[in-house]
Write a protein that holds these residues in place. Structure first.
Motif, PDB file in Angstrom:
ATOM      1  N   ASP A 174       0.826  -1.207   0.000  1.00  0.00           N
ATOM      2  CA  ASP A 174       0.000   0.000   0.000  1.00  0.00           C
ATOM      3  C   ASP A 174       0.862   1.260   0.000  1.00  0.00           C
ATOM      4  OD1 ASP A 174      -2.079  -1.746   0.072  1.00  0.00           O
ATOM      5  OD2 ASP A 174      -2.771  -1.243   2.087  1.00  0.00           O
ATOM      6  N   VAL A 175       1.978   1.206   0.737  1.00  0.00           N
ATOM      7  CA  VAL A 175       2.883   2.363   0.767  1.00  0.00           C
ATOM      8  C   VAL A 175       3.437   2.626  -0.630  1.00  0.00           C
ATOM      9  CG1 VAL A 175       5.085   3.200   1.647  1.00  0.00           C
ATOM     10  CG2 VAL A 175       3.485   2.084   3.192  1.00  0.00           C
ATOM     11  N   ALA A 176       3.805   1.560  -1.349  1.00  0.00           N
ATOM     12  CA  ALA A 176       4.357   1.727  -2.693  1.00  0.00           C
ATOM     13  C   ALA A 176       3.361   2.407  -3.620  1.00  0.00           C
ATOM     14  CB  ALA A 176       4.770   0.366  -3.250  1.00  0.00           C
ATOM     15  N   TYR A 177       2.088   2.135  -3.451  1.00  0.00           N
ATOM     16  CA  TYR A 177       1.067   2.764  -4.294  1.00  0.00           C
ATOM     17  C   TYR A 177       0.871   4.240  -3.928  1.00  0.00           C
ATOM     18  CZ  TYR A 177      -0.838  -1.094  -7.058  1.00  0.00           C
ATOM     19  OH  TYR A 177      -1.022  -2.089  -7.994  1.00  0.00           O
ATOM     20  N   LYS A 178       0.992   4.579  -2.632  1.00  0.00           N
ATOM     21  CA  LYS A 178       0.645   5.922  -2.180  1.00  0.00           C
ATOM     22  C   LYS A 178       1.856   6.820  -1.941  1.00  0.00           C
ATOM     23  CE  LYS A 178      -3.846   4.882  -0.155  1.00  0.00           C
ATOM     24  NZ  LYS A 178      -4.774   5.193   0.942  1.00  0.00           N
ATOM     25  N   ALA A 179       3.056   6.257  -2.102  1.00  0.00           N
ATOM     26  CA  ALA A 179       4.249   7.042  -1.816  1.00  0.00           C
ATOM     27  C   ALA A 179       4.314   8.286  -2.706  1.00  0.00           C
ATOM     28  CB  ALA A 179       5.492   6.180  -2.025  1.00  0.00           C
ATOM     29  N   LYS A 180       4.722   9.411  -2.095  1.00  0.00           N
ATOM     30  CA  LYS A 180       4.880  10.661  -2.837  1.00  0.00           C
ATOM     31  C   LYS A 180       6.318  10.854  -3.304  1.00  0.00           C
ATOM     32  CE  LYS A 180       0.608  11.925  -1.980  1.00  0.00           C
ATOM     33  NZ  LYS A 180      -0.395  11.944  -3.048  1.00  0.00           N
ATOM     34  N   ASP A 181       7.263  10.244  -2.572  1.00  0.00           N
ATOM     35  CA  ASP A 181       8.664  10.423  -2.920  1.00  0.00           C
ATOM     36  C   ASP A 181       9.484   9.287  -2.321  1.00  0.00           C
ATOM     37  OD1 ASP A 181       8.745  11.037  -0.213  1.00  0.00           O
ATOM     38  OD2 ASP A 181       8.690  13.195  -0.565  1.00  0.00           O
ATOM     39  N   ARG A 182      10.786   9.409  -2.444  1.00  0.00           N
ATOM     40  CA  ARG A 182      11.711   8.394  -1.959  1.00  0.00           C
ATOM     41  C   ARG A 182      11.578   8.195  -0.435  1.00  0.00           C
ATOM     42  NH1 ARG A 182      16.748   7.421  -4.337  1.00  0.00           N
ATOM     43  NH2 ARG A 182      16.555   9.444  -5.387  1.00  0.00           N
ATOM     44  N   THR A 183      11.337   9.295   0.282  1.00  0.00           N
ATOM     45  CA  THR A 183      11.249   9.212   1.743  1.00  0.00           C
ATOM     46  C   THR A 183      10.128   8.287   2.184  1.00  0.00           C
ATOM     47  OG1 THR A 183      12.046  11.486   1.844  1.00  0.00           O
ATOM     48  CG2 THR A 183      11.074  10.576   3.853  1.00  0.00           C
ATOM     49  N   ASP A 184       9.011   8.342   1.487  1.00  0.00           N
ATOM     50  CA  ASP A 184       7.889   7.464   1.837  1.00  0.00           C
ATOM     51  C   ASP A 184       8.264   6.008   1.640  1.00  0.00           C
ATOM     52  OD1 ASP A 184       6.488   9.720   2.395  1.00  0.00           O
ATOM     53  OD2 ASP A 184       5.190   9.650   0.629  1.00  0.00           O
ATOM     54  N   LEU A 185       8.974   5.710   0.561  1.00  0.00           N
ATOM     55  CA  LEU A 185       9.416   4.328   0.344  1.00  0.00           C
ATOM     56  C   LEU A 185      10.370   3.888   1.442  1.00  0.00           C
ATOM     57  CD1 LEU A 185      10.035   4.360  -3.522  1.00  0.00           C
ATOM     58  CD2 LEU A 185       8.125   3.310  -2.312  1.00  0.00           C
ATOM     59  N   MET A 186      11.265   4.761   1.847  1.00  0.00           N
ATOM     60  CA  MET A 186      12.186   4.433   2.933  1.00  0.00           C
ATOM     61  C   MET A 186      11.426   4.166   4.227  1.00  0.00           C
ATOM     62  SD  MET A 186      15.173   4.493   1.579  1.00  0.00           S
ATOM     63  CE  MET A 186      16.141   4.471   3.065  1.00  0.00           C
ATOM     64  N   SER A 187      10.396   4.935   4.477  1.00  0.00           N
ATOM     65  CA  SER A 187       9.576   4.701   5.674  1.00  0.00           C
ATOM     66  C   SER A 187       8.913   3.330   5.613  1.00  0.00           C
ATOM     67  CB  SER A 187       8.508   5.793   5.794  1.00  0.00           C
ATOM     68  OG  SER A 187       9.102   7.067   5.920  1.00  0.00           O
ATOM     69  N   GLY A 188       8.448   2.955   4.420  1.00  0.00           N
ATOM     70  CA  GLY A 188       7.835   1.639   4.278  1.00  0.00           C
ATOM     71  C   GLY A 188       8.818   0.517   4.545  1.00  0.00           C
ATOM     72  N   ILE A 189      10.075   0.666   4.054  1.00  0.00           N
ATOM     73  CA  ILE A 189      11.090  -0.365   4.301  1.00  0.00           C
ATOM     74  C   ILE A 189      11.440  -0.411   5.782  1.00  0.00           C
ATOM     75  CG2 ILE A 189      13.470  -1.038   3.812  1.00  0.00           C
ATOM     76  CD1 ILE A 189      13.142   0.138   1.031  1.00  0.00           C
ATOM     77  N   ASP A 190      11.584   0.761   6.417  1.00  0.00           N
ATOM     78  CA  ASP A 190      11.914   0.787   7.839  1.00  0.00           C
ATOM     79  C   ASP A 190      10.811   0.153   8.681  1.00  0.00           C
ATOM     80  OD1 ASP A 190      14.269   2.040   7.252  1.00  0.00           O
ATOM     81  OD2 ASP A 190      13.529   4.073   7.641  1.00  0.00           O
ATOM     82  N   GLU A 191       9.551   0.412   8.297  1.00  0.00           N
ATOM     83  CA  GLU A 191       8.444  -0.216   9.046  1.00  0.00           C
ATOM     84  C   GLU A 191       8.474  -1.723   8.878  1.00  0.00           C
ATOM     85  OE1 GLU A 191       4.555  -1.858   9.955  1.00  0.00           O
ATOM     86  OE2 GLU A 191       5.557  -1.846   8.004  1.00  0.00           O
ATOM     87  N   PHE A 192       8.787  -2.174   7.665  1.00  0.00           N
ATOM     88  CA  PHE A 192       8.905  -3.618   7.428  1.00  0.00           C
ATOM     89  C   PHE A 192      10.019  -4.214   8.278  1.00  0.00           C
ATOM     90  CE2 PHE A 192      10.589  -7.294   5.162  1.00  0.00           C
ATOM     91  CZ  PHE A 192       9.436  -8.016   4.874  1.00  0.00           C
ATOM     92  N   LEU A 193      11.160  -3.512   8.367  1.00  0.00           N
ATOM     93  CA  LEU A 193      12.268  -3.993   9.196  1.00  0.00           C
ATOM     94  C   LEU A 193      11.887  -4.044  10.666  1.00  0.00           C
ATOM     95  CD1 LEU A 193      15.231  -2.126   7.466  1.00  0.00           C
ATOM     96  CD2 LEU A 193      14.909  -4.604   7.577  1.00  0.00           C
ATOM     97  N   ASP A 194      11.037  -3.126  11.094  1.00  0.00           N
ATOM     98  CA  ASP A 194      10.564  -3.156  12.487  1.00  0.00           C
ATOM     99  C   ASP A 194       9.765  -4.417  12.788  1.00  0.00           C
ATOM    100  OD1 ASP A 194      11.765  -0.855  13.206  1.00  0.00           O
ATOM    101  OD2 ASP A 194       9.962   0.403  13.168  1.00  0.00           O
TER     102      ASP A 194
END
Length: 1000
Positions: free
Chosen positions: A289-309
């Motif tokens: 869902d993050v990949a679909y709604k991401a506005k920029d690179r930072t949003d994708l990084m947040s999605g990866i960090d949440e996955f790592l959590d």
């Protein structure tokens, strides 16, 4: 005046950043998440030169790899990733090229735009541009590819051609050397022609396509080693809109995401693991869902960090990483990752649970005469046609055959017991006719046609008491019964008119489960009891000696003491003791003439018959286990899915057919189903219409209102508790229910049956649950390795209608039904009783008594309610169940409905022992008084108004000229960026820090 405001938002965790991203709503439809099919392709080489992209793995839900032999796909398994590859992927997204919402129609356009971006950012040198482009445009070889697949564009169906014929993405030529697109007409003809040519080559693809949900999109991951790069190049692309790129993906679905990783030789395994990591992330529900709604690179990084959590690390040396983990039977919901964390016991959590237990519109009082009935009619009227159309399924045929066999035996048995209790006034033929008439009417006009009507034990007890009363006081049983039935029907109509069915909201899970558990246990007990009773009809010699079998005899002899009663039997038969050849009489003739059985192979009532009893036991338990086995056959590994599903749907019917055939071939005379073969009243002294007065005094019509009140409670409780069980939210019913309409149909048919001298029928709990279970719908489009999801129930009227039509025609099918052994039907009863116990939380809680804490399952209520309180709640429910059983089995069974009603008051008393929060997890919350509801409503409205006021006040800061500057937080809409004040303003739903200075 120049005003510079720097806004910086503090986001504590990646989860909060992801929740903010997912909480944003886009005005366009381009960022609405779709299901994804992910494919991993790697560059392969021939003679040291790049040859093509070769498919090595794919994901729908779980990972599937091309086996080393290259001949087949592996079994789906849970992907296991190294933590190092995830961090490398994070670095790739951080430092690589990220292009979101790219608009391109061909893979060539995508390659050019990506390479231009890489060259502009310095990630790629201009000298290798051409080689990178050539590598990106190499053909793709898929695992299931046939000879013609390279030249033939794959399409999903003719419907897709018609739907998408104007879409330029679908008109792309497969030969990329030609840039001019076909016209729409030429493209359609070309695709249809190609589809005809490659029918044989698409069979495998279309089988896999059935697993892909409609509207799904593709995510292509391309990784590989090349000899012209000194450092890796990475690109993450999101297309907008998704584009069908011919030949890129194994299945014809439009591509939404592309991930490219090309690097120098020597790190192939590392690139492969990074590709697996991004592919696995794309199948993760939250990052997807993050990949679909991401506005920029930072949003994708947040999605990866949440996955790592959320990642769990397994230490090396304590497990074997080569083991492929089997997909779980049920995947837990990831919704909790998408919403803010709420501590246990918080007000928000409690209010959510209370909302779950709110009464639906079907049970709200209208305050008008027949107001609830009118709403039921309006609610059900739009579904009348779909109630017929939705029955066009093989599953409905299986349900009809199963329930017909399951309903026949209890109806005939009930009629036989009623015939004994009433001396033939009402017997098997009346029971069959009444069940058929009532069942057909209920299926056609009721609000919930999934309910199956049947006979109940308390009704039989009431009939026995009434018949004895009439015999003692010389009253006409059928006439008085008609008066009581008419009064009962009238009282039920009054309940319908006054919306009394809204009281059903007080019937919580506590009452439902106690009642349902009792009925299930009765089914199991009576099935076993009937099997034991066969031992009396077919006795066995418990003291036989094998060496004396040659002396075993059993002959009929005259009675040693001929009483006057026996003399009357002989005189009535026209025989004398001297004229009877006692030794030549059959067992039935000997019993009829009151002879005695003499010999070592004789019991008190006749010769020992060991074969029948043991054969009946075999038939009984084989029916039970075979039904259970075949019902679960859809989860086995053998045969195609369609075959497994069909066998599962017809499980009980197939079992009955198999057991009938085996019984016929073995030839042991097991007891068979006996069905009346003539359609006429059992008693010659009655017809099909009964006068409510008859020979009885006039006052009996008025006095009949007193026992009718008890009958009304019995009918109301039996009907509505079963209806509540059927209409539970767990069944995901979509067409609504109709408690008032159900009770109206039952009351009208009760009056008709009373006038016709037929038994009364109400909702049968176990039969209704079995009916619902036989019509469960599961997702056909499940990913490989994923268990089918429960979608709901096939709601329609035809199965119930056909069941009771067949029951009415049974009189004319005796030549076929006489082959069905009774032990087989007893085995079906046992299966229905045991299968109906599944899903009853009460039995899960009983198991906890004997289970150490470390072995207890992770039940949701154990997280929020102390174990000792769970045990107390279970003990109260168990005590109520035992009391119900004792009353049901005693002479006081006529007050059974009153005791069921008492369960509601017992449950109300539990409000003083348990908190609402605890009861919301163990049970349903009971409706509060109207005054308390209004007080709570005012209190909540006041708190909400105060909260809104605080939010609207925003943030105030004094400054020199006018004193205060107010910034309304709710209306502040800015984007979060990584840059400082020069780059923009950042805001989230978290804590805000404002720094101004002001220049006036």
């Amino acid at each position: 005046m120049t005003l510079q405001i720097g806004v910086r938002c503090i986001l504590d965790t990646p989860s909060q950043r992801v929740q903010f991203i997912l909480g944003t709503e886009d005005d366009d439809e381009e960022h609405i998440p779709h299901d994804l099919f992910t494919e991993l392709d790697e560059l392969c080489f021939t003679d040291g030169h790049v040859c093509e992209w070769k498919e090595t793995a794919r994901w729908l839900k779980f990972e599937e790899d091309v086996e080393d032999g290259g001949e087949r796909w592996s079994k789906p398994y849970v992907a296991t990733l190294s933590l190092h590859s995830l961090f490398e992927l994070r670095s790739c997204i951080l430092n690589g090229t990220v292009m979101l919402d790219m608009r391109a129609n061909t893979i060539e356009e995508i390659a050019d735009m990506v390479i231009d971006s890489m060259v502009a950012s310095g990630q790629l040198e201009e000298a290798v541009r051409r080689k990178v482009r050539e590598a990106m445009l190499k053909r793709h070889h898929h695992q299931n590819e046939k000879k013609l697949s390279n030249r033939i564009p794959l399409v999903r169906s003719f419907a897709d051609i018609g739907k998408k014929q104007s879409d330029p993405h679908l008109l792309e030529r497969n030969d990329r050397q030609h840039s001019d697109p076909f016209s729409s007409t030429e493209a359609v003809h070309h695709l249809i022609f190609c589809l005809t040519l490659c029918t044989f080559s698409l069979q495998v693809d279309m089988n896999f396509m059935k697993k892909i949900p409609p509207g799904a999109e593709a995510s292509n991951v391309l990784v590989g080693e090349v000899d012209f790069l000194e450092r890796p190049i990475i690109a993450f692309i999101r297309l907008s809109p998704a584009v069908l790129l011919t030949g890129l993906t194994e299945v014809p679905v439009p591509t939404r995401f592309l991930f490219l990783l090309l690097g120098p030789f020597g790190k192939g395994p590392q690139y492969h693991e990074i590709g697996r990591s991004i592919a696995t992330l794309m199948t993760d529900e939250v990052f997807h869902d993050v990949a679909y709604k991401a506005k920029d690179r930072t949003d994708l990084m947040s999605g990866i960090d949440e996955f790592l959590d959320q990642v769990t690390v397994l230490p090396p040396g304590e497990w074997d990483p080569t083991i492929r983990i089997e997909p779980p039977k049920s995947v837990p919901s990831q919704e909790k990752r998408k919403v803010p964390f709420v501590p246990n016991g918080s007000a928000q959590n409690e209010s959510f649970k209370e909302d779950q237990h709110q009464t639906g519109p079907e049970l709200q009082r209208t305050g008008k005469i027949f107001g609830g009935l009118v709403l039921d009619l309006r609610r059900k009227a739009p579904f009348l046609w779909s109630d017929i159309r939705d029955a066009l399924s093989l599953q409905c045929l299986a349900s009809v055959l199963f329930l017909y066999c399951a309903c026949m035996s209890p109806v005939i048995t009930f009629g036989g017991l009623l015939g004994e209790a009433t001396k033939g006034n009402i017997s098997a033929i009346e029971s069959l006719f009444g069940a058929s008439l009532t069942g057909v009417a209920f299926s056609m006009f009721a609000g919930q046609p999934l309910t199956i009507l049947g006979s109940t034990g308390p009704v039989l007890v009431f009939e026995k008491i009434l018949f004895k009363f009439c015999s003692d006081y010389d009253l006409s049983y059928l006439s008085l019964r008609t008066s009581i039935g008419l009064w009962t029907a009238f009282m039920c109509l009054v309940l319908v008119a006054t919306d009394a069915s809204s009281l059903v909201c007080y019937i919580t899970r506590f009452t439902e489960e106690a009642f349902a558990a009792l009925i299930c246990i009765i089914f199991i007990y009576e099935a076993l009891e009937k099997l034991v009773l066969l031992g009396e009809h077919y006795p066995i010699n418990m003291n036989s000696q094998l060496d004396n079998l040659t002396f075993s005899t059993c002959k009929c002899s005259p009675p040693s003491n001929a009483t006057s009663e026996i003399q009357q039997v002989w005189n009535h038969s026209g025989v004398t003791p001297e004229s009877i050849s006692w030794a030549e009489l059959t067992v039935k003739e000997c019993s009829r003439l009151r002879g005695e059985f003499v010999g070592t192979s004789c019991g008190h009532d006749g010769p020992y018959i060991p074969d029948v009893l043991f054969w009946s036991v075999i038939l009984f338990f084989t029916t039970f286990f075979l039904s259970a086995f075949l019902k679960q056959f859809k989860t086995r590994r053998y045969f195609p899915t369609k075959v497994r599903s069909t066998i599962s749907d017809f499980a009980v019917f197939l079992t009955i057919m198999v057991m009938v055939l085996v019984d016929y071939l073995v030839g042991i005379p097991s007891p068979k189903l006996e069905v009346p073969d003539r359609f006429e009243p059992t008693s010659k002294n009655r017809g099909w219409l009964i006068s409510p007065l008859g020979p009885n005094p006039w006052w009996t019509m008025l006095a009949a209102a007193i026992p009718a009140l008890l009958c009304t409670i019995l009918i109301f409780m039996d009907q509505q508790i079963t209806a509540v069980i059927i209409n539970r939210k767990e069944h995901k019913l979509k067409k609504g229910c109709g408690y008032h309409l159900d009770l109206l149909v039952v009351s009208v048919m009760l009056g008709i049956c009373s006038v016709m001298g037929l038994p009364w029928f109400v909702a049968a709990t176990v039969l209704s649950i079995s009916h619902v279970n036989s019509l469960k719908l599961e997702s056909e489009c499940s990913a490989p390795g994923e268990q089918p999801k429960f979608l709901g129930i096939r709601e329609q009227r035809i199965t119930g209608f056909m069941i009771f039509i067949l029951m009415g025609c049974s009189v004319f099918m005796t030549s076929v039904l006489k082959f069905i052994p009774m032990p087989v039907l007893y085995g079906v009863f046992l299966y229905m009783g045991v299968s109906s116990l599944k899903g009853i939380q009460f039995f899960d809680r009983i198991k906890l008594f004997c289970m150490p804490a470390k072995h207890q399952p992770d039940l949701i209520y154990l997280r929020y309610v102390p174990l000792w309180k769970v045990h107390v709640f279970t003990l109260v429910q168990l005590t109520c169940l035992v009391l119900l059983w004792v009353i049901k089995a005693s002479a006081a069974a006529v007050v059974f409905p009153m005791m069921v009603l008492a369960l509601v008051f017992i449950r109300k008393l539990l409000d003083f022992c348990f908190s609402n929060r605890e009861l919301s997890w163990l049970d349903d919350l009971m409706p509060e008084s109207k005054k308390k509801k209004e007080d709570d409503k005012k209190k909540k409205a006041k708190e909400e108004a105060q909260r809104m006021l605080d939010a609207d006040e925003g943030i105030a800061h004094p400054y020199e000229r006018q004193g205060i500057l107010k910034i309304p937080v709710k209306t502040l809409k800015v984007r979060l960026v990584e840059r400082g004040f020069g780059g923009g303003v950042g805001v989230t739903r978290g804590t805000f820090f404002f720094s101004y200075p002001f220049y006036i």
